[in-house]
Scaffold this motif. Structure first.
Motif, PDB file in Angstrom:
ATOM      1  N   GLU A 119       0.836  -1.209   0.000  1.00 12.01           N
ATOM      2  CA  GLU A 119       0.000   0.000   0.000  1.00 12.01           C
ATOM      3  C   GLU A 119       0.867   1.254   0.000  1.00 12.01           C
ATOM      4  O   GLU A 119       0.614   2.203  -0.741  1.00 12.01           O
ATOM      5  N   LEU A 120       1.892   1.247   0.841  1.00 10.84           N
ATOM      6  CA  LEU A 120       2.780   2.409   0.927  1.00 10.84           C
ATOM      7  C   LEU A 120       3.448   2.668  -0.412  1.00 10.84           C
ATOM      8  O   LEU A 120       3.540   3.809  -0.873  1.00 10.84           O
ATOM      9  N   ILE A 121       3.915   1.593  -1.042  1.00  2.74           N
ATOM     10  CA  ILE A 121       4.587   1.736  -2.343  1.00  2.74           C
ATOM     11  C   ILE A 121       3.596   2.286  -3.373  1.00  2.74           C
ATOM     12  O   ILE A 121       3.937   3.147  -4.179  1.00  2.74           O
ATOM     13  N   ASP A 122       2.349   1.804  -3.313  1.00  2.00           N
ATOM     14  CA  ASP A 122       1.295   2.303  -4.212  1.00  2.00           C
ATOM     15  C   ASP A 122       1.100   3.799  -4.044  1.00  2.00           C
ATOM     16  O   ASP A 122       0.813   4.525  -4.986  1.00  2.00           O
ATOM     17  N   GLU A 123       1.229   4.256  -2.816  1.00  2.00           N
ATOM     18  CA  GLU A 123       1.028   5.674  -2.530  1.00  2.00           C
ATOM     19  C   GLU A 123       2.257   6.506  -2.864  1.00  2.00           C
ATOM     20  O   GLU A 123       2.292   7.706  -2.647  1.00  2.00           O
ATOM     21  N   GLY A 124       3.282   5.858  -3.366  1.00  3.42           N
ATOM     22  CA  GLY A 124       4.497   6.573  -3.757  1.00  3.42           C
ATOM     23  C   GLY A 124       5.442   6.834  -2.604  1.00  3.42           C
ATOM     24  O   GLY A 124       6.313   7.686  -2.665  1.00  3.42           O
ATOM     25  N   ILE A 125       5.251   6.096  -1.509  1.00  2.43           N
ATOM     26  CA  ILE A 125       6.127   6.254  -0.359  1.00  2.43           C
ATOM     27  C   ILE A 125       7.285   5.266  -0.494  1.00  2.43           C
ATOM     28  O   ILE A 125       7.074   4.092  -0.761  1.00  2.43           O
ATOM     29  N   GLU A 126       8.467   5.805  -0.335  1.00  8.63           N
ATOM     30  CA  GLU A 126       9.621   4.945  -0.494  1.00  8.63           C
ATOM     31  C   GLU A 126       9.793   4.019   0.705  1.00  8.63           C
ATOM     32  O   GLU A 126       9.987   4.458   1.833  1.00  8.63           O
ATOM     33  N   VAL A 127       9.694   2.736   0.429  1.00  5.38           N
ATOM     34  CA  VAL A 127       9.834   1.735   1.477  1.00  5.38           C
ATOM     35  C   VAL A 127      10.789   0.661   0.984  1.00  5.38           C
ATOM     36  O   VAL A 127      10.747   0.285  -0.176  1.00  5.38           O
ATOM     37  N   ALA A 128      11.635   0.227   1.832  1.00  5.92           N
ATOM     38  CA  ALA A 128      12.497  -0.893   1.469  1.00  5.92           C
ATOM     39  C   ALA A 128      12.322  -1.991   2.517  1.00  5.92           C
ATOM     40  O   ALA A 128      12.247  -1.715   3.705  1.00  5.92           O
ATOM     41  N   THR A 129      12.214  -3.172   2.047  1.00  8.47           N
ATOM     42  CA  THR A 129      12.113  -4.303   2.966  1.00  8.47           C
ATOM     43  C   THR A 129      13.460  -5.019   2.982  1.00  8.47           C
ATOM     44  O   THR A 129      13.994  -5.355   1.941  1.00  8.47           O
ATOM     45  N   ILE A 130      13.991  -5.187   4.146  1.00 11.40           N
ATOM     46  CA  ILE A 130      15.247  -5.941   4.232  1.00 11.40           C
ATOM     47  C   ILE A 130      15.092  -7.051   5.264  1.00 11.40           C
ATOM     48  O   ILE A 130      14.362  -6.903   6.244  1.00 11.40           O
ATOM     49  N   PRO A 131      15.761  -8.155   5.015  1.00  7.24           N
ATOM     50  CA  PRO A 131      15.747  -9.214   6.031  1.00  7.24           C
ATOM     51  C   PRO A 131      16.429  -8.690   7.288  1.00  7.24           C
ATOM     52  O   PRO A 131      17.505  -8.103   7.217  1.00  7.24           O
ATOM     53  N   TRP A 132      15.769  -8.847   8.406  1.00  7.22           N
ATOM     54  CA  TRP A 132      16.296  -8.323   9.659  1.00  7.22           C
ATOM     55  C   TRP A 132      17.107  -9.417  10.347  1.00  7.22           C
ATOM     56  O   TRP A 132      16.563 -10.297  10.988  1.00  7.22           O
ATOM     57  N   ILE A 133      18.391  -9.343  10.145  1.00  5.60           N
ATOM     58  CA  ILE A 133      19.280 -10.387  10.650  1.00  5.60           C
ATOM     59  C   ILE A 133      19.481 -10.240  12.166  1.00  5.60           C
ATOM     60  O   ILE A 133      19.713  -9.150  12.658  1.00  5.60           O
ATOM     61  N   GLU A 134      19.333 -11.341  12.856  1.00  8.64           N
ATOM     62  CA  GLU A 134      19.583 -11.312  14.291  1.00  8.64           C
ATOM     63  C   GLU A 134      21.085 -11.246  14.554  1.00  8.64           C
ATOM     64  O   GLU A 134      21.873 -11.917  13.912  1.00  8.64           O
ATOM     65  N   LYS A 135      21.439 -10.422  15.513  1.00 11.27           N
ATOM     66  CA  LYS A 135      22.870 -10.213  15.769  1.00 11.27           C
ATOM     67  C   LYS A 135      23.575 -11.458  16.298  1.00 11.27           C
ATOM     68  O   LYS A 135      24.768 -11.629  16.143  1.00 11.27           O
ATOM     69  N   SER A 136      22.799 -12.309  16.939  1.00 11.76           N
ATOM     70  CA  SER A 136      23.411 -13.491  17.545  1.00 11.76           C
ATOM     71  C   SER A 136      23.808 -14.525  16.503  1.00 11.76           C
ATOM     72  O   SER A 136      24.611 -15.397  16.761  1.00 11.76           O
ATOM     73  N   GLU A 137      23.224 -14.404  15.291  1.00  6.82           N
ATOM     74  CA  GLU A 137      23.549 -15.371  14.250  1.00  6.82           C
ATOM     75  C   GLU A 137      24.959 -15.159  13.744  1.00  6.82           C
ATOM     76  O   GLU A 137      25.432 -14.044  13.644  1.00  6.82           O
ATOM     77  N   ASN A 138      25.563 -16.250  13.387  1.00 10.79           N
ATOM     78  CA  ASN A 138      26.910 -16.132  12.853  1.00 10.79           C
ATOM     79  C   ASN A 138      26.908 -16.285  11.334  1.00 10.79           C
ATOM     80  O   ASN A 138      26.266 -17.117  10.823  1.00 10.79           O
TER      81      ASN A 138
END
Ligand code: ZN
Length: 138
Positions: A119-138
């Motif tokens: 919806e946000l992208i449709d409205e012309g709002i810049e959104v980026a989705t990134i995988p949110w990596i957990e810090k504990s992961e190696n």
């Protein structure tokens, strides 16, 4: 890396990795390569296992690439956390308010569903989705 199947005089077979065939020859001459079963250095090099070797190479390359991507995502996460405001579940609302009210130039980050993001992208709002990596992961 090259993998050799080695056969010992005791009849046991084992495998070992070498940088190349020259490394094998040099280690063999120095009697550094020893049978893992009887510790004898009287061993014979038998058929190489090229399939296994290339497969393993692919796996290690993939792991390396994955590690690099994870590191980049982690760096990206750190950057976002440092430079943007965490709005948590209010992300959609906050993103709209920034877009329409232009109150702040500071970036925000938070959670949104796929539908909300679309919806946000449709409205012309810049959104980026990134995988949110957990810090504990190696
Ligand atoms: Zn042996």
């Amino acid at each position: 890396m090259i993998k050799y199947n080695l056969t010992c005089k005791c009849g046991e077979k084992f495998e070992s990795w070498f940088l190349n065939s020259a490394e094998f020859d040099s280690l063999y001459k120095k009697k550094i390569i020893k049978c893992i079963h009887c510790d004898s250095s009287v061993i014979k090099k038998s058929v190489m296992a090229p399939n296994v070797s290339s497969k393993s190479n692919k796996i290690s390359k993939k792991t390396k690439v994955e590690k690099n991507i994870k590191k980049q995502l982690l760096d990206f996460r750190k950057y976002i956390e440092k430079n943007c405001k965490n709005v948590g579940d209010n992300f959609t609302q906050e993103a709209r308010s920034i877009h329409y009210d232009k109150k702040t130039s500071k970036g925000i980050y938070g959670k949104a569903t796929l539908e909300e993001t679309a919806e946000l992208i449709d409205e012309g709002i810049e959104v980026a989705t990134i995988p949110w990596i957990e810090k504990s992961e190696n």
